[in-house]
Motif scaffolding. Structure first.
Motif, PDB file in Angstrom:
ATOM      1  N   VAL A  67      11.148   1.086   2.607  1.00  0.00           N
ATOM      2  CA  VAL A  67      11.561   2.617   3.240  1.00  0.00           C
ATOM      3  C   VAL A  67      12.655   3.405   2.160  1.00  0.00           C
ATOM      4  N   ALA A  68      13.533   2.429   1.727  1.00  0.00           N
ATOM      5  CA  ALA A  68      14.308   3.064   0.590  1.00  0.00           C
ATOM      6  C   ALA A  68      13.789   3.579  -0.624  1.00  0.00           C
ATOM      7  N   GLY A  69      12.589   2.999  -0.831  1.00  0.00           N
ATOM      8  CA  GLY A  69      11.794   3.423  -2.123  1.00  0.00           C
ATOM      9  C   GLY A  69      11.076   4.710  -1.707  1.00  0.00           C
ATOM     10  N   ALA A  70      10.518   4.581  -0.666  1.00  0.00           N
ATOM     11  CA  ALA A  70       9.888   5.904  -0.302  1.00  0.00           C
ATOM     12  C   ALA A  70      10.822   7.170  -0.246  1.00  0.00           C
ATOM     13  N   LEU A  71      11.762   6.998   0.573  1.00  0.00           N
ATOM     14  CA  LEU A  71      12.672   8.289   0.710  1.00  0.00           C
ATOM     15  C   LEU A  71      13.593   8.302  -0.315  1.00  0.00           C
ATOM     16  N   GLY A  72      13.548   7.331  -1.362  1.00  0.00           N
ATOM     17  CA  GLY A  72      14.299   7.508  -2.599  1.00  0.00           C
ATOM     18  C   GLY A  72      13.289   8.586  -3.352  1.00  0.00           C
ATOM     19  N   VAL A  73      11.835   8.466  -3.195  1.00  0.00           N
ATOM     20  CA  VAL A  73      11.059   9.381  -4.191  1.00  0.00           C
ATOM     21  C   VAL A  73      11.219  10.854  -3.472  1.00  0.00           C
ATOM     22  N   ALA A  74      11.349  10.803  -2.232  1.00  0.00           N
ATOM     23  CA  ALA A  74      11.655  12.230  -1.608  1.00  0.00           C
ATOM     24  C   ALA A  74      12.916  12.905  -2.236  1.00  0.00           C
ATOM     25  N   LEU A 100       9.619  -2.543  -2.248  1.00  0.00           N
ATOM     26  CA  LEU A 100      10.450  -1.498  -2.850  1.00  0.00           C
ATOM     27  C   LEU A 100       9.464  -0.716  -3.475  1.00  0.00           C
ATOM     28  N   ALA A 101       8.548  -1.442  -4.501  1.00  0.00           N
ATOM     29  CA  ALA A 101       7.699  -0.863  -5.402  1.00  0.00           C
ATOM     30  C   ALA A 101       6.605  -0.138  -4.469  1.00  0.00           C
ATOM     31  N   TRP A 102       6.159  -0.749  -3.529  1.00  0.00           N
ATOM     32  CA  TRP A 102       5.017  -0.135  -2.412  1.00  0.00           C
ATOM     33  C   TRP A 102       5.715   1.278  -1.854  1.00  0.00           C
ATOM     34  N   GLY A 103       6.857   1.271  -1.561  1.00  0.00           N
ATOM     35  CA  GLY A 103       7.375   2.429  -1.173  1.00  0.00           C
ATOM     36  C   GLY A 103       7.420   3.368  -1.800  1.00  0.00           C
ATOM     37  N   ARG A 106       3.736   4.752  -2.803  1.00  0.00           N
ATOM     38  CA  ARG A 106       3.125   5.633  -1.575  1.00  0.00           C
ATOM     39  C   ARG A 106       3.621   6.926  -1.630  1.00  0.00           C
ATOM     40  N   VAL A 107       4.806   7.356  -2.116  1.00  0.00           N
ATOM     41  CA  VAL A 107       5.248   8.712  -2.045  1.00  0.00           C
ATOM     42  C   VAL A 107       4.844   9.387  -3.306  1.00  0.00           C
ATOM     43  N   LEU A 108       4.963   8.515  -4.383  1.00  0.00           N
ATOM     44  CA  LEU A 108       4.585   9.033  -5.645  1.00  0.00           C
ATOM     45  C   LEU A 108       3.138   9.621  -5.654  1.00  0.00           C
ATOM     46  N   ALA A 109       2.448   9.205  -5.126  1.00  0.00           N
ATOM     47  CA  ALA A 109       0.885   9.454  -4.804  1.00  0.00           C
ATOM     48  C   ALA A 109       0.822  10.596  -4.391  1.00  0.00           C
ATOM     49  N   LYS A 110       1.758  11.070  -3.692  1.00  0.00           N
ATOM     50  CA  LYS A 110       1.591  12.656  -2.685  1.00  0.00           C
ATOM     51  C   LYS A 110       2.355  13.576  -3.631  1.00  0.00           C
TER      52      LYS A 110
END
Ligand code: MRU
Length: 335
Positions: A67-74, A100-103, A106-110
């Motif tokens: 989740v930290a990885g996903a929110l981090g890209v945001a 971490l890399a998965w999160g 996922r967001v990087l792709a968007k």
């Protein structure tokens, strides 16, 4: 599209605060380095602040790192001119938990679709974590309840509770589900040297849930098992290789050996995002090696003679043949 603002108005997590959350344009975490003495929330408004929080284990545990990885890209999309480079820094903050890399990915792709789309995806990762962990916890509780009669005594390691996720937990989520059914007996928790996630965080969560528990030093874990005090070992995971090898906090492997010797189940509870089909087996997984100071000092005070060297593996590999079952939100893999 408008960028989503505050989320998560409702939570039954500790003190009504989620482990990690998104507020308007920044991340909020419970600072786990301060537990169990105080619940301190911290706002992370920049990517360097997030990277430091991940490295220092202020936010930790594989699902929470996802989740930290996903929110981090945001956060990177909103606060930097070069979110792709910032995302790479977040991705590299800790090497072992694949979440971490998965999160991040996922967001990087968007991101090419726009910042609002990236933020929506990050919040989806956040919200999904709660739902997935509840599902896998119920499945793990079903599995154990069907095989062990009466009240089930369990040994666990490190912290795989609500504080390792957004809410609820994986391994401790299974115990929480058993507790709600009146099927949980006593829980033995390891200290988890050197950073004491078991002593500081797991015991705190167990007490909050009203679960009877006893803390033991890490080296006592195999004896707890050999002495017949528990019916099963339940742990989380940082990465599960394609062949079923499990990487989790250092000290997991001896528990699996002891469980196999004693003939009791060794259960791994983790979301599908922890399963890394691209990695063939445990030997291909990078094990984080942390600073020597974490071992040769205790709360900043030296505990070994000056000049003593330390090898501080943060994780170990439990071979697949020692794992009785891996429980995810989608399946039970019996090996
Ligand atoms: O170094 P940590 O505290 O991040 O290590 C955490 C663990 O090893 C957990 O057991 C694992 O991440 C599963 S958490 C649900």
């Amino acid at each position: 599209m408008v960028i989503p603002r505050t989320v998560s108005a409702r939570t039954d997590n500790h003190g009504g605060v989620r482990t990690i959350d998104w507020q308007s344009d920044h991340i909020v975490i419970i600072d786990q380095t301060r537990l169990p003495h105080e619940i301190v929330t911290r706002e992370l408004r920049t990517v360097p602040e997030l990277v430091t929080a991940i490295r220092s284990l202020a936010v930790r545990g594989a699902p929470a790192l996802g989740v930290a990885g996903a929110l981090g890209v945001a956060l990177a999309a909103l606060s930097t001119a070069d979110p792709v480079t910032a995302a790479a820094e977040i991705r590299a903050a800790r090497p072992t938990a694949v979440n971490l890399a998965w999160g991040v990915d996922r967001v990087l792709a968007k991101l090419p679709l726009g910042i609002p789309e990236a933020v929506v995806e990050a919040i989806t990762v956040l919200e999904d974590d709660v739902r997935l962990n509840r599902t896998l916890a119920e499945r793990g509780a079903d599995w154990l309840a069907a095989r062990v009669p009466g009240r089930i005594n369990v040994h666990t390691h490190c912290n795989a509770g609500a504080l390792a996720c957004v809410e609820w937990g994986t391994a401790l989520g299974v115990l929480r589900s058993l507790h709600e059914r009146g099927r949980l007996g006593h829980v033995y928790a390891d200290e988890t040297r050197p950073l004491l996630q078991g002593a500081r965080i797991t015991t705190w969560e167990l007490a909050e849930m009203g679960i009877e528990h006893t803390l033991v030093v890490d080296s006592a874990g195999p004896s707890v098992i050999a002495n017949g005090l528990v019916h099963a070992v339940v742990v989380g995971a940082d990465r599960i290789a394609a062949n079923g090898d499990v990487v989790n906090k250092i000290g997991t492997y001896p528990l699996a050996l002891a469980a196999a010797r004693a003939g009791i189940p060794f259960i791994v509870a983790a979301p599908e995002s922890t399963v890394d089909e691209a990695t063939p087996d445990g030997s291909a997984i990078q094990i984080e090696v942390r600073s020597e100071e974490e071992v040769i000092e205790f709360a900043g005070v030296p505990i070994a003679p000056e000049g003593t060297r330390a090898l501080n593996y943060a994780f170990d590999v439990t071979p697949a043949d020692l794992v009785t079952a891996i429980v995810t939100e989608e399946r039970v893999i019996e090996q």
